[in-house]
Each structure stands twice: as structure tokens, then as C-alpha cells.
Design a protein around this motif. Structure first.
Motif, PDB file in Angstrom:
ATOM      1  N   MET A   1       0.823  -1.194   0.000  1.00 58.49           N
ATOM      2  CA  MET A   1       0.000   0.000   0.000  1.00 58.49           C
ATOM      3  C   MET A   1       0.869   1.260   0.000  1.00 58.49           C
ATOM      4  SD  MET A   1      -2.914   1.326  -0.043  1.00 58.49           S
ATOM      5  CE  MET A   1      -3.738   2.809   0.354  1.00 58.49           C
ATOM      6  N   GLY A   2       1.922   1.277   0.813  1.00 53.83           N
ATOM      7  CA  GLY A   2       2.769   2.467   0.909  1.00 53.83           C
ATOM      8  C   GLY A   2       3.426   2.843  -0.403  1.00 53.83           C
ATOM      9  N   ALA A   3       3.813   1.851  -1.202  1.00 53.59           N
ATOM     10  CA  ALA A   3       4.444   2.135  -2.495  1.00 53.59           C
ATOM     11  C   ALA A   3       3.454   2.819  -3.437  1.00 53.59           C
ATOM     12  CB  ALA A   3       4.994   0.860  -3.119  1.00 53.59           C
ATOM     13  N   CYS A   4       2.182   2.433  -3.373  1.00 57.51           N
ATOM     14  CA  CYS A   4       1.162   3.097  -4.202  1.00 57.51           C
ATOM     15  C   CYS A   4       0.910   4.518  -3.721  1.00 57.51           C
ATOM     16  CB  CYS A   4      -0.143   2.306  -4.171  1.00 57.51           C
ATOM     17  SG  CYS A   4      -0.046   0.734  -5.032  1.00 57.51           S
ATOM     18  N   TRP A   5       0.846   4.697  -2.417  1.00 59.98           N
ATOM     19  CA  TRP A   5       0.573   5.996  -1.795  1.00 59.98           C
ATOM     20  C   TRP A   5       1.663   7.014  -2.143  1.00 59.98           C
ATOM     21  CZ3 TRP A   5      -2.423   9.519  -0.158  1.00 59.98           C
ATOM     22  CH2 TRP A   5      -2.211  10.310   0.957  1.00 59.98           C
ATOM     23  N   THR A   6       2.889   6.560  -2.237  1.00 58.97           N
ATOM     24  CA  THR A   6       3.988   7.480  -2.526  1.00 58.97           C
ATOM     25  C   THR A   6       4.361   7.504  -4.011  1.00 58.97           C
ATOM     26  OG1 THR A   6       6.098   8.300  -1.694  1.00 58.97           O
ATOM     27  CG2 THR A   6       5.951   5.929  -2.068  1.00 58.97           C
ATOM     28  N   LEU A   7       3.540   6.903  -4.861  1.00 61.62           N
ATOM     29  CA  LEU A   7       3.844   6.827  -6.290  1.00 61.62           C
ATOM     30  C   LEU A   7       4.155   8.179  -6.939  1.00 61.62           C
ATOM     31  CD1 LEU A   7       4.224   4.898  -8.643  1.00 61.62           C
ATOM     32  CD2 LEU A   7       1.770   5.081  -9.103  1.00 61.62           C
ATOM     33  N   PRO A   8       3.448   9.275  -6.626  1.00 58.90           N
ATOM     34  CA  PRO A   8       3.823  10.556  -7.239  1.00 58.90           C
ATOM     35  C   PRO A   8       5.281  10.956  -6.940  1.00 58.90           C
ATOM     36  CG  PRO A   8       1.672  10.736  -6.225  1.00 58.90           C
ATOM     37  CD  PRO A   8       2.230   9.404  -5.813  1.00 58.90           C
ATOM     38  N   TRP A  29      18.236  -2.197  -8.476  1.00 58.85           N
ATOM     39  CA  TRP A  29      17.195  -2.448  -7.479  1.00 58.85           C
ATOM     40  C   TRP A  29      17.864  -2.729  -6.150  1.00 58.85           C
ATOM     41  CZ3 TRP A  29      12.592  -1.732  -5.810  1.00 58.85           C
ATOM     42  CH2 TRP A  29      12.045  -2.546  -4.823  1.00 58.85           C
ATOM     43  N   ARG A  30      17.392  -2.092  -5.087  1.00 60.94           N
ATOM     44  CA  ARG A  30      17.909  -2.302  -3.737  1.00 60.94           C
ATOM     45  C   ARG A  30      16.774  -2.911  -2.911  1.00 60.94           C
ATOM     46  NH1 ARG A  30      23.286  -0.885  -2.463  1.00 60.94           N
ATOM     47  NH2 ARG A  30      22.426  -0.830  -0.372  1.00 60.94           N
ATOM     48  N   SER A  31      16.745  -4.234  -2.797  1.00 65.76           N
ATOM     49  CA  SER A  31      15.641  -4.903  -2.110  1.00 65.76           C
ATOM     50  C   SER A  31      15.568  -4.539  -0.628  1.00 65.76           C
ATOM     51  CB  SER A  31      15.711  -6.416  -2.292  1.00 65.76           C
ATOM     52  OG  SER A  31      16.932  -6.927  -1.816  1.00 65.76           O
ATOM     53  N   ARG A  32      16.715  -4.396   0.008  1.00 64.86           N
ATOM     54  CA  ARG A  32      16.695  -4.061   1.436  1.00 64.86           C
ATOM     55  C   ARG A  32      16.078  -2.685   1.674  1.00 64.86           C
ATOM     56  NH1 ARG A  32      21.290  -3.600   5.931  1.00 64.86           N
ATOM     57  NH2 ARG A  32      19.898  -3.930   7.691  1.00 64.86           N
ATOM     58  N   GLU A  33      16.318  -1.756   0.753  1.00 57.54           N
ATOM     59  CA  GLU A  33      15.770  -0.402   0.889  1.00 57.54           C
ATOM     60  C   GLU A  33      14.376  -0.284   0.264  1.00 57.54           C
ATOM     61  OE1 GLU A  33      19.426  -0.452   2.254  1.00 57.54           O
ATOM     62  OE2 GLU A  33      19.217  -0.837   0.118  1.00 57.54           O
ATOM     63  N   LEU A  34      13.906  -1.339  -0.407  1.00 58.80           N
ATOM     64  CA  LEU A  34      12.621  -1.311  -1.118  1.00 58.80           C
ATOM     65  C   LEU A  34      12.598  -0.176  -2.145  1.00 58.80           C
ATOM     66  CD1 LEU A  34      10.189  -1.811   1.917  1.00 58.80           C
ATOM     67  CD2 LEU A  34      11.030  -3.566   0.345  1.00 58.80           C
ATOM     68  N   ALA A  35      13.717   0.005  -2.832  1.00 60.26           N
ATOM     69  CA  ALA A  35      13.843   1.168  -3.704  1.00 60.26           C
ATOM     70  C   ALA A  35      14.656   0.877  -4.961  1.00 60.26           C
ATOM     71  CB  ALA A  35      14.508   2.312  -2.938  1.00 60.26           C
ATOM     72  N   THR A  51      16.285  10.964  -1.494  1.00 58.80           N
ATOM     73  CA  THR A  51      15.253   9.948  -1.646  1.00 58.80           C
ATOM     74  C   THR A  51      13.961  10.620  -2.051  1.00 58.80           C
ATOM     75  OG1 THR A  51      16.277   8.461  -0.052  1.00 58.80           O
ATOM     76  CG2 THR A  51      13.932   8.171  -0.429  1.00 58.80           C
ATOM     77  N   LEU A  52      13.312  10.056  -3.056  1.00 56.62           N
ATOM     78  CA  LEU A  52      11.993  10.514  -3.499  1.00 56.62           C
ATOM     79  C   LEU A  52      11.112   9.269  -3.643  1.00 56.62           C
ATOM     80  CD1 LEU A  52      13.144  13.112  -6.155  1.00 56.62           C
ATOM     81  CD2 LEU A  52      11.966  13.635  -4.009  1.00 56.62           C
ATOM     82  N   GLY A  53      10.238   9.062  -2.687  1.00 55.28           N
ATOM     83  CA  GLY A  53       9.394   7.876  -2.700  1.00 55.28           C
ATOM     84  C   GLY A  53      10.234   6.614  -2.579  1.00 55.28           C
ATOM     85  N   ASN A  54      10.074   5.710  -3.545  1.00 53.92           N
ATOM     86  CA  ASN A  54      10.849   4.477  -3.557  1.00 53.92           C
ATOM     87  C   ASN A  54      12.013   4.555  -4.538  1.00 53.92           C
ATOM     88  OD1 ASN A  54       7.878   3.537  -2.767  1.00 53.92           O
ATOM     89  ND2 ASN A  54       9.345   2.100  -1.906  1.00 53.92           N
ATOM     90  N   VAL A  55      12.594   5.744  -4.641  1.00 54.69           N
ATOM     91  CA  VAL A  55      13.774   5.973  -5.477  1.00 54.69           C
ATOM     92  C   VAL A  55      14.825   6.688  -4.642  1.00 54.69           C
ATOM     93  CG1 VAL A  55      14.684   7.162  -7.514  1.00 54.69           C
ATOM     94  CG2 VAL A  55      12.435   6.093  -7.620  1.00 54.69           C
ATOM     95  N   ASP A  86      21.333   2.922   5.281  1.00 49.82           N
ATOM     96  CA  ASP A  86      20.381   2.842   6.396  1.00 49.82           C
ATOM     97  C   ASP A  86      19.621   4.155   6.559  1.00 49.82           C
ATOM     98  OD1 ASP A  86      21.250   0.251   6.875  1.00 49.82           O
ATOM     99  OD2 ASP A  86      22.601   0.847   8.500  1.00 49.82           O
ATOM    100  N   HIS A  87      20.334   5.276   6.441  1.00 48.50           N
ATOM    101  CA  HIS A  87      19.711   6.596   6.562  1.00 48.50           C
ATOM    102  C   HIS A  87      18.646   6.777   5.470  1.00 48.50           C
ATOM    103  CE1 HIS A  87      19.656  10.981   7.485  1.00 48.50           C
ATOM    104  NE2 HIS A  87      19.368  11.061   6.194  1.00 48.50           N
ATOM    105  N   GLU A  88      18.992   6.450   4.239  1.00 44.67           N
ATOM    106  CA  GLU A  88      18.052   6.633   3.131  1.00 44.67           C
ATOM    107  C   GLU A  88      16.891   5.646   3.218  1.00 44.67           C
ATOM    108  OE1 GLU A  88      18.140   9.356   1.320  1.00 44.67           O
ATOM    109  OE2 GLU A  88      19.992   9.878   2.371  1.00 44.67           O
ATOM    110  N   ARG A  89      17.118   4.442   3.745  1.00 49.38           N
ATOM    111  CA  ARG A  89      16.027   3.483   3.945  1.00 49.38           C
ATOM    112  C   ARG A  89      14.967   4.078   4.870  1.00 49.38           C
ATOM    113  NH1 ARG A  89      18.320  -0.421   6.783  1.00 49.38           N
ATOM    114  NH2 ARG A  89      19.548  -0.968   4.956  1.00 49.38           N
ATOM    115  N   ALA A  90      15.399   4.770   5.901  1.00 50.39           N
ATOM    116  CA  ALA A  90      14.440   5.411   6.802  1.00 50.39           C
ATOM    117  C   ALA A  90      13.579   6.410   6.039  1.00 50.39           C
ATOM    118  CB  ALA A  90      15.180   6.105   7.952  1.00 50.39           C
ATOM    119  N   HIS A  91      14.178   7.162   5.122  1.00 50.76           N
ATOM    120  CA  HIS A  91      13.396   8.110   4.323  1.00 50.76           C
ATOM    121  C   HIS A  91      12.408   7.382   3.410  1.00 50.76           C
ATOM    122  CE1 HIS A  91      15.342  11.591   5.861  1.00 50.76           C
ATOM    123  NE2 HIS A  91      16.501  11.392   5.247  1.00 50.76           N
ATOM    124  N   VAL A  92      12.787   6.233   2.854  1.00 48.94           N
ATOM    125  CA  VAL A  92      11.852   5.446   2.050  1.00 48.94           C
ATOM    126  C   VAL A  92      10.641   5.089   2.905  1.00 48.94           C
ATOM    127  CG1 VAL A  92      11.475   3.239   0.860  1.00 48.94           C
ATOM    128  CG2 VAL A  92      13.582   4.535   0.442  1.00 48.94           C
TER     129      VAL A  92
END
Length: 135
Positions: A1-8, A29-35, A51-55, A86-92
Motif C-alpha cells: 500500500m505504501g508504495a502506491c501511496w507514494t507513487l507521485p 534495485w535495492r531490495s533491502r531499501e525497497l527502492a 530519496t523521493l518515494g521508492n527511489v 540505512d539513513h536513506e532506507r528510513a526516508h523510504v
């Protein structure tokens, strides 16, 4: 759900990253960061990430590199380096929770600075593996 919500936000990050591919950026692709991550981003200045959404967009070859916390850089205290990944994963995670509201809330909280609770919590998460949400 979160990936759809942050799609913009994710689309904005994708546009920026794809625009930089001809200038040396590389996608992975970074699976651990989901990004999706664009490394070797050609923006000026020392290493860094956005970080912008899942990027995640970053200047170096490797995301899992040491960096200083915002408090350390601001001279507030001496802290051990943290992992940029780790820092950027938190932003994701933060983006996935707030979706399109993240950028305005982030800017209202102080933008890129030690005063911003989103940056402080991303540093805390990178130090301890806990607490990616501002407290």
C-alpha cells in the motif's frame, strides 16, 4: 500500500534518475531499501543522496558507505559515522507512510538540516536500526 501511496514521489525520482542516465547515472534495485537506486548521479558537490518515494538518487558508486550524522556535521556532538543506505532506507519508510504529503511536511519541518525531525530520526535509525519515525 505504501508504495502506491507514494507513487507521485517515486515518479518524480524516476524522472530525475532517468534524465541522468546519459550523464553516467546507473540504475539498480535495492531490495533491502525497497527502492530503485540511481548511483553515480552527476550533481555537483561532495557525496550525498536524495530519496523521493521508492527511489534513491546518490552520487557515489556504493550506497552502503559511511557518512556523518546531521548532528555531527552541525558540531552538536561527536558521533560515529552511519551507513548512508540505512539513513536513506528510513526516508523510504517515511515516504511510504506520508506519501504525497511527505515533501511539504518535510519542508515545513526545516528541510535539509539538523533541525528537521525526519533527518534526526533517519540518523537514529541508521545508528540503531530502530526509530525511523520522528518522535
Amino acid at each position: 500500500m505504501g508504495a502506491c501511496w507514494t507513487l507521485p514521489n517515486t515518479l518524480l525520482g524516476l524522472l530525475l534518475g532517468v534524465a541522468c542516465l546519459p550523464f553516467g547515472a546507473r540504475l539498480q534495485w535495492r531490495s533491502r531499501e525497497l527502492a530503485l537506486a540511481f548511483r553515480r548521479m552527476p550533481w555537483p558537490g561532495p557525496g550525498g543522496a536524495l530519496t523521493l518515494g521508492n527511489v534513491i538518487l546518490y552520487t557515489s558508486d556504493e550506497l552502503n558507505t559511511p557518512c556523518l550524522t546531521y548532528a555531527h556535521r552541525a558540531g552538536q556532538r561527536q558521533e560515529q559515522p552511519i551507513s548512508l543506505a540505512d539513513h536513506e532506507r528510513a526516508h523510504v519508510y517515511q515516504f511510504m507512510l506520508l506519501g504525497p504529503l511527505f515533501l511539504p511536511v518535510y519542508l515545513l519541518c526545516g528541510g535539509v538540516s539538523v533541525r528537521n525531525p525526519f533527518e534526526r530520526s533517519a540518523d537514529r535509525y541508521a545508528q540503531s536500526g530502530r526509530g525511523w519515525w520522528p518522535s
